[in-house]
Design a protein around this motif. Structure first.
Motif, short mmCIF file in Angstrom:
data_model
loop_
_atom_site.label_atom_id
_atom_site.label_comp_id
_atom_site.label_asym_id
_atom_site.label_seq_id
_atom_site.Cartn_x
_atom_site.Cartn_y
_atom_site.Cartn_z
N TYR A 44 -82.03 0.49 -30.70
CA TYR A 44 -82.85 1.23 -31.66
C TYR A 44 -84.25 1.51 -31.10
O TYR A 44 -84.71 2.64 -31.10
N ARG A 45 -84.92 0.48 -30.62
CA ARG A 45 -86.31 0.61 -30.21
C ARG A 45 -86.47 1.31 -28.86
O ARG A 45 -85.70 1.09 -27.94
N SER A 46 -87.52 2.12 -28.79
CA SER A 46 -87.94 2.71 -27.52
C SER A 46 -88.70 1.67 -26.71
O SER A 46 -89.25 0.71 -27.25
N PHE A 51 -82.38 5.00 -29.92
CA PHE A 51 -82.46 5.82 -31.12
C PHE A 51 -83.83 6.49 -31.20
O PHE A 51 -83.95 7.70 -31.41
N GLU A 52 -84.89 5.70 -31.07
CA GLU A 52 -86.24 6.25 -31.19
C GLU A 52 -86.53 7.30 -30.12
O GLU A 52 -87.13 8.34 -30.39
N ASP A 53 -86.08 7.04 -28.90
CA ASP A 53 -86.29 8.01 -27.83
C ASP A 53 -85.52 9.31 -28.10
O ASP A 53 -85.98 10.40 -27.75
N ALA A 54 -84.35 9.19 -28.71
CA ALA A 54 -83.58 10.38 -29.05
C ALA A 54 -84.32 11.24 -30.07
O ALA A 54 -84.38 12.47 -29.95
N VAL A 55 -84.90 10.58 -31.08
CA VAL A 55 -85.68 11.32 -32.08
C VAL A 55 -86.89 11.97 -31.42
O VAL A 55 -87.21 13.13 -31.68
N CYS A 56 -87.57 11.20 -30.57
CA CYS A 56 -88.73 11.75 -29.86
C CYS A 56 -88.35 12.97 -29.03
O CYS A 56 -89.05 13.99 -29.01
N ALA A 57 -87.23 12.88 -28.32
CA ALA A 57 -86.80 13.99 -27.47
C ALA A 57 -86.53 15.24 -28.31
O ALA A 57 -86.90 16.36 -27.92
N ALA A 78 -83.60 -3.35 -39.41
CA ALA A 78 -83.77 -4.81 -39.39
C ALA A 78 -83.55 -5.37 -38.00
O ALA A 78 -83.30 -6.56 -37.83
N GLY A 79 -83.64 -4.55 -37.01
CA GLY A 79 -83.46 -5.01 -35.63
C GLY A 79 -82.04 -4.76 -35.14
O GLY A 79 -81.13 -4.46 -35.91
N GLY A 80 -81.85 -4.87 -33.83
CA GLY A 80 -80.52 -4.71 -33.25
C GLY A 80 -80.19 -3.29 -32.91
O GLY A 80 -81.04 -2.51 -32.47
N LEU A 81 -78.91 -2.92 -33.13
CA LEU A 81 -78.41 -1.62 -32.72
C LEU A 81 -78.50 -0.60 -33.85
O LEU A 81 -78.62 -0.95 -35.02
N ALA A 82 -78.41 0.66 -33.48
CA ALA A 82 -78.35 1.75 -34.45
C ALA A 82 -77.07 2.53 -34.20
O ALA A 82 -76.52 2.52 -33.10
#
Length: 900
Positions: free
Chosen positions: A193-195, A169-175, A213-217
């Motif tokens: 979720y986390r990069s 998720f985070e990498d997608a937002v960054c991209a 809260a951790g896990g998947l997005a």
């Protein structure tokens, strides 16, 4: 973007140019290695700065980057330099296409022509873009997946795209932030979720919103965030769950299509291309091109149509050679035969306007070919009837004031905060607007208030907190209409940092809030805290919450498309987000009929259509580049040891008083500022400074604004169009390049050097004269006059003295020459009347340029402050004032019975 430490603001806003700079730096290191002046380690160190960013780009791609690493490891300095040069040149010239690198990477590979195809006469290349794929597949599979996607290409495709893969998720937002070439996103339903990179600033913004809260997005959550950042993106969700339920859940409408896993790769491919095609289509422009290719016999009143009278002439054929044949082939005064009417659009113009509404997030858009001056008068006339009250910024563009005259609306002027040192005004504090509204409420006249009319952003870059202004005003009057003149900031929709401050961006946010569960609760909680009869002071101090059940959200925005997008001069748009538009649609059309030409320019309409297409497909990157250009100029000027001795560009701390900046934000270039700080300022501060507008102080160099503007234009071919007593305004736009920065910096260095040399060689007298000139420009500045009041003859009736005034009656009173008089500005009569009367009452608008705001309006009582300001002005252009005759005044002996 990803980072291991807080990113300086310029590291975010100049990502695109910084990326090119990093590659040029790597090229310098590689060529140095090739010359034997350094080693491979220096090349590797220079590449380390771009490797993370390159993960979010399809070009040059992982294969080429791996090949580059191998070439360096093999010790081949020459091949390394050649490969980096090709990558660098492709990025600088915006030829970022994976095919341009080939696959073998040998030195003998011919690199494609670097000039744009349209300039060298070759075949036009298919437009290309990049598609982001968010996948749970391991990175080891991404190369094969990319090749599978490439194999879906067909000769019939109108466009080409390359794939970018990320796994979280985070990498997608960054991209999406880092890579402006991404035009579509394909995401899985569930993802990590986390990069794998650290991104503290990004997380500080996203985690509270998503309550992570951790896990998947989820793919829907990602779609929601991406639509907030870049609403133009086409989003596609792949899921192996119950996609029927997924499509129907809240937020499912963020996705253009939802597919069942990857059972239909070709359909997904076609959907991606179809989405781009929907944005690429320009209904009017496409039709006009077809019309120009038809053999048409013209028997209407437009002799230049088809160009026969031009090209067959011995005397004006040079005009045809200059403009080219298509301009004339595309001209017509007909509205049939495949064309459409701007006044009553039913075909391709109507469709083009609907596409513009989609692009800008509006309910309706109307094209205007007479500039935003006309757009403003159209809106005011459509919404205001004689006797209605409108709260108006006294410093807004003259078209708003003339709109009040034409409509009969009675302006209640509110004042912007002054920036006396620079002879300019800022924007109107919300407290002033609320105070005016509450006064009308207490006087029992709030029902007559219909419109709030403000400029956003101002000429000098002040952007309102539009959402807060509208919410607090709607808390006092739930059906208030808003007109935001965004002539200078139409481009802001394409920046995630500026869009929330636009009229349409704020209207969308308010509408979403109104539908939320929290809205009613927030209103009722505040009502309980305020009590039954809160004092005016308490209401002024409180950030008011409107009742979402009573709001009638009615927002109008005008933008000069030609001022910030690729439209021909005078191309403008009116954007509408009005829940009650059906009730005013007929009168809006009457206003269009009143002001719009029955012979609109076809090329203007086409350019509005094309400008929308460009912004939907590449606006994000273009606006980011404009911001990066502005920040580079700020840095180059303010940190240059010679230039900064005489010139400087003002920051937010000098253009916005601290009381309106609760975030504490001072300037884009302040040490330690991150894009998280910028986002906080954008959300919280009452006013925000558009970074693309740069007020350069020239008074410290001994030049007044008009003088310096002339020097720039006449000696150096640098054009600016706004000045103050001691400053000029530079503005970057989507047309500017790095070369423009270099030209400006060179010119400022030359001018500063000349000043330096003159002061060194001229002796004490020259220095004293210079210091006196600077003091005159920077310290001996006239106070800025506020609006005084309308004369009693134009304020209410039956002894009721109101703040608003019947400016229309005063304006037409000046048509009776016998009822007017002229008094010269230097005449002692003025001073006598200021002391003992009778009142000096302006008969017309008087607008000095600069600063460009009306210091006198029809019916206004003139005060000592206004007269002193006029006497101290050293500008030559004053609209509405004839120096030989003097001030035009309404005669005191006839004001008791003004002309209707």
């Amino acid at each position: 973007m990803t980072e291991t430490a807080p990113v300086q603001i310029d590291a975010f806003f100049i990502l695109h140019s910084a990326r090119a700079d990093h590659w040029r730096g790597a090229l310098n290191a590689a060529e140095s290695w090739h010359r034997g002046e350094s080693g491979a380690a220096d090349v590797q160190a220079s590449l380390a700065e771009v490797k993370i960013i390159e993960e979010f780009h399809a070009f040059p791609g992982t294969a080429v980057m791996a090949r580059l690493d191998q070439t360096i490891a093999s010790g081949d300095a020459r091949a390394t330099a050649n490969l980096i040069r090709r990558i660098s040149e492709a990025i600088v010239t915006r030829h970022e296409h994976a095919d341009s690198m080939g696959t073998s990477g040998t030195d003998s590979e011919a690199f494609e022509d670097l000039l744009p195809v349209s300039l060298v006469g070759g075949a036009r290349r298919r437009p290309s873009f990049e598609t982001l794929f968010v996948t749970a597949q391991p990175p080891s599979r991404w190369g094969a997946m990319s090749e599978e996607i490439r194999q879906l290409r067909r000769r019939e495709d109108l466009f080409e795209y390359d794939a970018v893969f990320v796994g979280s998720f985070e990498d997608a937002v960054c991209a999406a932030i880092v890579n402006p070439r991404i035009a579509a996103v394909v995401t899985t339903d569930d993802m990590a979720y986390r990069s794998r990179h650290d991104a503290p600033v990004l997380r500080s913004l996203l985690d509270p919103i998503l309550k992570y809260a951790g896990g998947l997005a989820s793919g829907i959550d990602l779609s929601r965030v991406l639509k907030t950042i870049r609403p133009e993106l086409d989003l596609y969700v792949l899921s192996d769950r119950n996609i029927e339920a997924l499509a129907g859940q809240e937020g499912g409408n963020y996705a253009r299509r939802i597919f069942y896993a990857v059972e239909e790769p070709l359909e997904l491919h076609l959907a991606i291309l179809e989405g781009i095609a929907a944005r690429y289509e320009t209904p009017f422009f496409d039709n006009l091109k077809r019309y120009a290719q038809r053999p048409v016999g013209t028997f209407h009143a437009l002799p230049i149509a088809r160009g026969k009278s031009v090209f067959a002439s011995d005397w004006i054929s040079d005009m045809g050679e200059f403009y080219g044949i298509n301009l004339f082939l595309a001209e017509s005064s007909a509205t049939t035969g495949g064309l459409d009417s701007l006044l009553e659009p039913t075909g391709n113009i109507k469709k083009a306007q609907e596409y513009a509404a989609r692009a800008f997030g509006a309910d309706h858009v109307f094209f205007v070919t007479n500039g935003t001056s006309t757009s403003n008068k159209m809106v005011v006339q459509a919404l205001i009837k004689p006797g209605d009250i409108a709260i108006v910024d006294r410093n807004c563009h003259k078209s708003h004031h003339y709109g009040m005259v034409l409509s009969g609306g009675q302006p209640l002027y509110v004042e912007a905060f002054p920036l006396t040192r620079y002879s300019m005004y800022g924007a109107v504090p919300l407290a002033e607007i609320k105070r005016a509204m509450l006064a009308l409420r207490d006087e029992g006249r709030l029902d007559r208030l219909r419109l709030l009319d403000l400029t956003n952003c101002t000429f000098d870059g002040h952007m309102y907190n539009t959402r807060r202004v509208m919410e607090e005003c709607l808390a006092i009057k739930p059906d208030l209409i808003f007109l935001w003149d965004e002539a200078w900031s139409g481009f802001a929709h394409w920046s995630p940092f500026l869009r929330p401050r636009t009229a349409m961006g704020a209207a969308a946010a308010i509408e979403e809030w109104m539908a939320s569960d929290e809205a009613v609760a927030a209103y009722e909680q505040q009502q309980a805290e305020l009590g039954e009869a809160p004092s005016t002071d308490l209401l002024l101090e409180t950030r008011l919450v409107p009742d979402p059940r009573k709001i009638r959200l009615r927002v109008y925005q005008t933008n000069s498309t030609h001022k910030s997008m690729s439209a021909i001069r005078q191309g403008s748009m009116v954007l509408v987000h009005d829940v009650d538009f059906a009730h005013v649609e007929s009168q809006f059309h009457e206003a269009v009929f009143t002001h719009a030409s029955t012979s609109p320019n076809q090329q203007l309409i086409a350019s509005l259509d094309v400008a929308r297409r460009q912004m939907e497909l590449e606006g994000y990157g273009l606006v980011m580049n404009a911001i990066s250009i502005a920040l580079k100029i700020r840095t180059a000027v303010n940190r240059h040891p010679l230039i900064s001795r005489y010139f400087r560009i003002l920051g937010a701390d000098e253009l916005i008083p601290a009381e309106f900046r609760p975030s504490g934000f001072t300037d884009f270039l302040s040490p330690g500022v991150t894009w998280g700080n910028i986002a906080k300022a954008m959300r919280e501060d009452e006013f925000y400074l558009d970074p693309t507008r740069m007020t350069l102080v020239c008074g410290t160099a001994g030049f007044d604004g008009t003088q310096f503007k002339g020097i720039l234009a006449n000696r150096y071919n640098i054009q600016v169009n706004k000045t103050s007593r001691n400053s000029v305004l530079f503005q970057s736009n989507i047309n500017n390049t790095r070369s423009d920065i270099a030209h400006l910096v060179r010119v400022l260095v030359e001018i500063a050097s000349e000043i330096d040399a003159r002061l060194r060689s001229g002796g004490g007298g020259v220095r004293e004269a210079f210091d006196a000139r600077v003091k005159s420009l920077m310290e001996d500045v006239p106070d800025l006059p506020n609006f005084s009041r309308f004369h009693d003859a134009f304020r209410g009736n039956a002894g009721e003295m109101t703040g608003e005034g019947d400016m229309r009656t005063a304006f037409y009173g000046a048509y009776d020459e016998a009822g007017c008089e002229y008094v010269r500005l230097a005449s002692p009569e003025i001073d006598s009347r200021l002391e003992s009367g009778p009142d000096l009452v302006s008969a017309n608008f008087v607008i000095p340029y600069p600063p460009g705001f009306p210091i006198m309006v029809p019916g206004q009582v003139l005060t000592r402050e206004t007269i002193d300001f006029m006497r101290k002005l050293d500008v030559k252009e004053i609209h509405g004032y004839e120096a030989a005759r003097g001030l035009k005044l309404l005669r005191a002996d006839v004001l008791g019975n003004p002309v209707n």
